[in-house]
Motif scaffolding. Structure first.
Motif, short mmCIF file in Angstrom:
data_model
loop_
_atom_site.label_atom_id
_atom_site.label_comp_id
_atom_site.label_asym_id
_atom_site.label_seq_id
_atom_site.Cartn_x
_atom_site.Cartn_y
_atom_site.Cartn_z
N LEU A 14 0.84 -1.20 0.00
CA LEU A 14 0.00 0.00 0.00
C LEU A 14 0.88 1.25 0.00
CD1 LEU A 14 -2.86 1.01 0.04
CD2 LEU A 14 -2.79 0.95 2.53
N ARG A 15 1.92 1.24 0.81
CA ARG A 15 2.84 2.37 0.85
C ARG A 15 3.54 2.55 -0.50
NH1 ARG A 15 6.91 1.19 4.84
NH2 ARG A 15 5.21 0.28 6.00
N ARG A 16 3.92 1.45 -1.11
CA ARG A 16 4.61 1.50 -2.40
C ARG A 16 3.66 2.00 -3.49
NH1 ARG A 16 6.72 -3.40 -2.37
NH2 ARG A 16 4.88 -4.38 -3.23
N ALA A 17 2.38 1.67 -3.41
CA ALA A 17 1.42 2.09 -4.43
C ALA A 17 1.24 3.59 -4.47
CB ALA A 17 0.08 1.41 -4.17
N PHE A 18 1.53 4.29 -3.38
CA PHE A 18 1.38 5.73 -3.33
C PHE A 18 2.71 6.47 -3.38
CE2 PHE A 18 -2.59 4.20 -1.41
CZ PHE A 18 -3.48 4.82 -2.28
N SER A 19 3.79 5.77 -3.68
CA SER A 19 5.10 6.42 -3.72
C SER A 19 5.27 7.20 -5.02
CB SER A 19 6.21 5.37 -3.60
OG SER A 19 6.33 4.65 -4.80
N PRO A 20 6.12 8.23 -5.02
CA PRO A 20 6.37 9.00 -6.25
C PRO A 20 6.94 8.14 -7.37
CG PRO A 20 7.19 10.18 -4.34
CD PRO A 20 6.77 8.82 -3.86
N ARG A 21 7.77 7.18 -7.03
CA ARG A 21 8.36 6.31 -8.06
C ARG A 21 7.29 5.49 -8.75
NH1 ARG A 21 13.60 2.90 -7.07
NH2 ARG A 21 14.50 4.49 -8.36
N TYR A 22 6.33 4.96 -7.98
CA TYR A 22 5.23 4.20 -8.56
C TYR A 22 4.38 5.09 -9.46
CZ TYR A 22 0.94 1.58 -9.07
OH TYR A 22 -0.15 0.94 -9.59
N ALA A 23 4.11 6.30 -9.00
CA ALA A 23 3.30 7.24 -9.79
C ALA A 23 4.00 7.56 -11.11
CB ALA A 23 3.05 8.51 -9.01
N TYR A 24 5.30 7.79 -11.07
CA TYR A 24 6.04 8.08 -12.29
C TYR A 24 6.04 6.87 -13.22
CZ TYR A 24 9.74 8.97 -15.58
OH TYR A 24 10.46 9.11 -16.75
N THR A 25 6.27 5.69 -12.68
CA THR A 25 6.30 4.47 -13.48
C THR A 25 4.95 4.23 -14.16
OG1 THR A 25 7.93 3.50 -12.01
CG2 THR A 25 6.72 1.98 -13.43
N TRP A 26 3.86 4.39 -13.40
CA TRP A 26 2.53 4.21 -13.96
C TRP A 26 2.26 5.23 -15.08
CZ3 TRP A 26 -1.80 6.98 -14.90
CH2 TRP A 26 -2.94 6.25 -15.24
N THR A 27 2.62 6.48 -14.83
CA THR A 27 2.41 7.54 -15.82
C THR A 27 3.21 7.26 -17.08
OG1 THR A 27 2.04 9.14 -14.07
CG2 THR A 27 2.55 10.02 -16.24
N TYR A 28 4.45 6.84 -16.93
CA TYR A 28 5.29 6.55 -18.09
C TYR A 28 4.72 5.39 -18.91
CZ TYR A 28 9.21 5.35 -21.02
OH TYR A 28 9.99 5.07 -22.10
N ARG A 29 4.38 4.30 -18.23
CA ARG A 29 3.89 3.11 -18.94
C ARG A 29 2.52 3.29 -19.58
NH1 ARG A 29 5.57 -1.64 -14.75
NH2 ARG A 29 7.78 -1.58 -15.19
N ASN A 30 1.64 4.04 -18.94
CA ASN A 30 0.26 4.15 -19.40
C ASN A 30 -0.05 5.40 -20.21
OD1 ASN A 30 -1.00 1.73 -18.18
ND2 ASN A 30 -0.16 2.64 -16.36
N ILE A 31 0.79 6.43 -20.12
CA ILE A 31 0.49 7.68 -20.82
C ILE A 31 1.64 8.10 -21.73
CG2 ILE A 31 -0.03 10.13 -20.55
CD1 ILE A 31 -1.40 9.34 -17.88
N LEU A 32 2.83 8.31 -21.17
CA LEU A 32 3.94 8.86 -21.95
C LEU A 32 4.44 7.92 -23.04
CD1 LEU A 32 5.97 10.55 -19.09
CD2 LEU A 32 4.42 11.63 -20.71
N SER A 33 4.70 6.68 -22.69
CA SER A 33 5.22 5.73 -23.67
C SER A 33 4.25 5.47 -24.82
CB SER A 33 5.62 4.43 -22.99
OG SER A 33 6.16 3.52 -23.92
#
Length: 51
Positions: A10-29
């Motif tokens: 749960l803590r990892r799901a709200f971390s900045p690194r997770y947010a960046y990874t999700w954004t990169y994989r689902n939007i930017l890439s």
């Protein structure tokens, strides 16, 4: 009451690194692939999975 995610997950799901990874994989890439390269990796993978 028990949650579906362990506390560490749960803590990892709200971390900045997770947010960046999700954004990169689902939007930017996908945007980069479709707009600038003229192809979509996600569409290609979906096609390959169906065949």
């Amino acid at each position: 009451m028990e949650t579906s995610l362990p506390e560490g997950s749960l803590r990892r799901a709200f971390s900045p690194r997770y947010a960046y990874t999700w954004t990169y994989r689902n939007i930017l890439s996908p945007f980069w692939e479709k707009t600038l390269r003229g192809r979509s990796t996600h569409e290609l993978l979906a096609f390959l999975e169906r065949s």
